[in-house]
Design a protein around this motif. Structure first.
Motif, PDB file in Angstrom:
ATOM      1  N   ALA A 260       0.816  -1.215   0.000  1.00 39.16           N
ATOM      2  CA  ALA A 260       0.000   0.000   0.000  1.00 39.16           C
ATOM      3  C   ALA A 260       0.856   1.275   0.000  1.00 39.16           C
ATOM      4  O   ALA A 260       0.543   2.225  -0.739  1.00 39.16           O
ATOM      5  CB  ALA A 260      -0.963  -0.010   1.191  1.00 39.16           C
ATOM      6  N   PRO A 261       1.939   1.357   0.784  1.00 37.25           N
ATOM      7  CA  PRO A 261       2.786   2.559   0.704  1.00 37.25           C
ATOM      8  C   PRO A 261       3.405   2.752  -0.675  1.00 37.25           C
ATOM      9  O   PRO A 261       3.567   3.882  -1.143  1.00 37.25           O
ATOM     10  CB  PRO A 261       3.877   2.277   1.753  1.00 37.25           C
ATOM     11  CG  PRO A 261       3.262   1.313   2.702  1.00 37.25           C
ATOM     12  CD  PRO A 261       2.379   0.437   1.845  1.00 37.25           C
TER      13      PRO A 261
ATOM     14  N   GLU B  70       2.840   6.038  -3.006  1.00 30.77           N
ATOM     15  CA  GLU B  70       3.977   6.833  -3.480  1.00 30.77           C
ATOM     16  C   GLU B  70       3.957   6.989  -4.997  1.00 30.77           C
ATOM     17  O   GLU B  70       4.349   8.039  -5.533  1.00 30.77           O
ATOM     18  CB  GLU B  70       5.290   6.181  -3.029  1.00 30.77           C
ATOM     19  CG  GLU B  70       6.518   7.034  -3.220  1.00 30.77           C
ATOM     20  CD  GLU B  70       6.559   8.236  -2.283  1.00 30.77           C
ATOM     21  OE1 GLU B  70       7.342   9.159  -2.562  1.00 30.77           O
ATOM     22  OE2 GLU B  70       5.810   8.259  -1.284  1.00 30.77           O
ATOM     23  N   ILE B  71       3.489   5.953  -5.710  1.00 34.53           N
ATOM     24  CA  ILE B  71       3.387   6.035  -7.165  1.00 34.53           C
ATOM     25  C   ILE B  71       2.356   7.087  -7.576  1.00 34.53           C
ATOM     26  O   ILE B  71       2.565   7.855  -8.516  1.00 34.53           O
ATOM     27  CB  ILE B  71       3.029   4.650  -7.758  1.00 34.53           C
ATOM     28  CG1 ILE B  71       4.217   3.697  -7.618  1.00 34.53           C
ATOM     29  CG2 ILE B  71       2.606   4.769  -9.222  1.00 34.53           C
ATOM     30  CD1 ILE B  71       3.899   2.264  -7.973  1.00 34.53           C
TER      31      ILE B  71
ATOM     32  N   PHE C  68       3.556  10.519  -0.183  1.00 35.18           N
ATOM     33  CA  PHE C  68       2.330  10.107   0.507  1.00 35.18           C
ATOM     34  C   PHE C  68       2.348   8.627   0.895  1.00 35.18           C
ATOM     35  O   PHE C  68       1.305   8.045   1.146  1.00 35.18           O
ATOM     36  CB  PHE C  68       1.111  10.375  -0.384  1.00 35.18           C
ATOM     37  CG  PHE C  68       0.588  11.782  -0.280  1.00 35.18           C
ATOM     38  CD1 PHE C  68      -0.654  12.036   0.277  1.00 35.18           C
ATOM     39  CD2 PHE C  68       1.336  12.849  -0.737  1.00 35.18           C
ATOM     40  CE1 PHE C  68      -1.136  13.328   0.370  1.00 35.18           C
ATOM     41  CE2 PHE C  68       0.873  14.146  -0.653  1.00 35.18           C
ATOM     42  CZ  PHE C  68      -0.372  14.396  -0.086  1.00 35.18           C
ATOM     43  N   ALA C  69       3.519   8.021   0.975  1.00 35.78           N
ATOM     44  CA  ALA C  69       3.607   6.598   1.324  1.00 35.78           C
ATOM     45  C   ALA C  69       2.982   6.312   2.689  1.00 35.78           C
ATOM     46  O   ALA C  69       2.394   5.246   2.912  1.00 35.78           O
ATOM     47  CB  ALA C  69       5.061   6.135   1.309  1.00 35.78           C
TER      48      ALA C  69
ATOM     49  N   LEU D 269       0.481   3.300   4.302  1.00 34.72           N
ATOM     50  CA  LEU D 269       0.880   2.502   5.463  1.00 34.72           C
ATOM     51  C   LEU D 269      -0.172   2.562   6.563  1.00 34.72           C
ATOM     52  O   LEU D 269      -0.555   1.529   7.138  1.00 34.72           O
ATOM     53  CB  LEU D 269       2.224   3.002   5.988  1.00 34.72           C
ATOM     54  CG  LEU D 269       2.743   2.306   7.254  1.00 34.72           C
ATOM     55  CD1 LEU D 269       2.967   0.828   6.995  1.00 34.72           C
ATOM     56  CD2 LEU D 269       4.019   2.968   7.745  1.00 34.72           C
ATOM     57  N   LEU D 270      -0.670   3.751   6.859  1.00 29.94           N
ATOM     58  CA  LEU D 270      -1.643   3.900   7.946  1.00 29.94           C
ATOM     59  C   LEU D 270      -2.976   3.229   7.618  1.00 29.94           C
ATOM     60  O   LEU D 270      -3.599   2.601   8.486  1.00 29.94           O
ATOM     61  CB  LEU D 270      -1.862   5.390   8.247  1.00 29.94           C
ATOM     62  CG  LEU D 270      -0.678   6.094   8.920  1.00 29.94           C
ATOM     63  CD1 LEU D 270      -0.907   7.602   8.996  1.00 29.94           C
ATOM     64  CD2 LEU D 270      -0.430   5.527  10.312  1.00 29.94           C
ATOM     65  N   LEU D 271      -3.413   3.321   6.370  1.00 27.05           N
ATOM     66  CA  LEU D 271      -4.658   2.635   5.994  1.00 27.05           C
ATOM     67  C   LEU D 271      -4.480   1.126   6.051  1.00 27.05           C
ATOM     68  O   LEU D 271      -5.404   0.396   6.439  1.00 27.05           O
ATOM     69  CB  LEU D 271      -5.094   3.066   4.589  1.00 27.05           C
ATOM     70  CG  LEU D 271      -5.688   4.475   4.467  1.00 27.05           C
ATOM     71  CD1 LEU D 271      -6.083   4.759   3.020  1.00 27.05           C
ATOM     72  CD2 LEU D 271      -6.892   4.659   5.376  1.00 27.05           C
TER      73      LEU D 271
END
Length: 387
Positions: free
Chosen positions: A346-347, A351-352, A357-358, A362-364
């Motif tokens: 997800a990170p 980021e892509i 915004f990675a 990560l948090l989600l």
């Protein structure tokens, strides 16, 4: 054939350590981009037991699962930063919820359509898949054990869990090139991305370091949390064919881990608690793989089709929510990968789509870890009622 419990444990640990070393080494880690390390950690012990190198019926396997799975879950959940998750804002959280609902709905529909072809006994396997595609591998293993999923059912679900998410991730990456066009068409509020960036800019920076003293302390905390969960489960009612004492243990240890995460114990994340938790979890996975047989893998083909249907339903629900909320495609894609891919990928997708915004991905994904076990058990029970 290896039958000694001590030698078996060493053999399985060697497999785990070797795979993790190769997956992290600069010269070999590229070979794990398509088929991840977690698959090999499960698959190689299964091959070893299928060809007679190790005993497939050793009591060691159940003992390891019963004792160490709760320990690993407690360690992984006790350091979750729930406040940071809530700082993502309502739109990001609602998109994650929409993705999770889409997975649950997709699993139920797919099981209803395919149960005549694959057999009603796969209800628990679909529950385990639901746990994985809401949270991750820890949730899949937790739900598998909580629902008592047979190894003949679990192995094909592992294949589905390996194949489908990587295809879906590839599609999400391709869609990143069209996010501006989509956001313009959907009249999405891209200003929400600036707001998220501002709220996360002051977040803590974690430095991972492992030391023997703190590592032993972390493991001790995990054992204490698991012991308390087992004690609590002993007082909860067992409902035949619905919920067992071990299922209560999994629910209790997950809940205790989340409660403890509100204390200073969560600072253990800076001392590598997640590395310790996943190492224990992967050792549990080697023992689960050792009980399986490679002959069960042929069932995976129709299940892959079912998995594709689940993802398509998930996508429809997620895009509908994005349209109603005017959410950017970034949030839809990251919420989807947080569900289906987890903390590893997800990170990367975040980021892509948006540089820097990675942490959103990560948090989600961590949020998925929090709720995946509960949702997986609930969806599994709904599938059971459809047999």
């Amino acid at each position: 054939m290896i039958t000694s419990p001590v030698v078996l444990a060493v053999f399985l640990l060697c497999i785990e350590v070797t795979v993790l070393f190769l997956a992290s080494h600069a010269a070999t880690k590229k070979y794990f981009d398509i088929i991840p390390s977690i698959f090999w950690i499960y698959f190689l012990p299964m091959v070893a037991s299928s060809v007679g190198i190790i005993d497939a019926k050793s009591p060691l396997y159940s003992q390891v699962t019963n004792l160490l799975l709760p320990v690993s879950l407690f360690i992984l959940l006790m350091t979750v930063d729930i406040k940071a998750i809530f700082r993502l804002g309502s739109m990001a959280l609602l998109m994650f919820v929409a993705g999770a609902v889409g997975i649950g709905l997709g699993v139920i529909i797919a099981f209803g359509l395919f149960k005549g072809m694959i057999g009603g006994q796969f209800w628990s396997g679909f529950g385990a898949l639901s746990g994985s595609w809401t949270g991750g591998s820890a949730n899949m293993i937790a739900v598998k054990e909580a629902l008592g999923t047979p190894d003949a059912v679990f192995l094909p679900m592992v294949v589905v869990d390996t194949v489908v998410p990587y295809v879906w991730m590839g599609l999400l990456v391709i869609l990143s090139q069209h996010q501006i066009r989509y956001d313009r068409w959907a009249k999405a509020d891209r200003g929400v991305l600036d707001a998220i960036s501002q709220r996360l800019s002051d977040g803590p920076k974690t430095i991972i370091r492992l030391k023997w003293g703190t590592s032993i302390g972390i493991i001790t905390l995990g054992i204490a949390g698991a012991a308390l969960a087992i004690f609590i489960a002993g007082f909860l009612p067992e409902i035949k064919s619905v919920i067992t004492k071990y299922a209560w243990t999994i629910i209790a240890v997950s809940t205790l881990g989340i409660i403890v995460s509100f204390t200073k114990v969560k600072e253990a994340a800076a001392h590598g608690s997640n590395k310790i938790g996943y190492f224990i979890l992967y050792f549990v996975l080697t023992t689960i793989g050792a009980k399986a047989s490679i002959s069960h893998i042929g069932t995976a083909i129709p299940l892959i089709v079912a998995g594709i249907l689940i993802v398509l339903i998930h996508a429809v629900v997620l895009l509908t929510a994005a349209k109603l909320l005017r959410a950017p495609l970034f949030l839809a894609a990251v919420a989807s990968q947080a569900n289906i891919g987890g903390v590893a990928s997800a990170p990367m997708v975040a980021e892509i789509y948006q540089k820097g915004f990675a942490s959103v991905g990560l948090l989600l994904a961590i949020l998925g870890n929090l709720v995946g076990t509960y949702l997986g058990i609930a969806v599994g029970q709904l599938c059971l009622s459809m047999q």
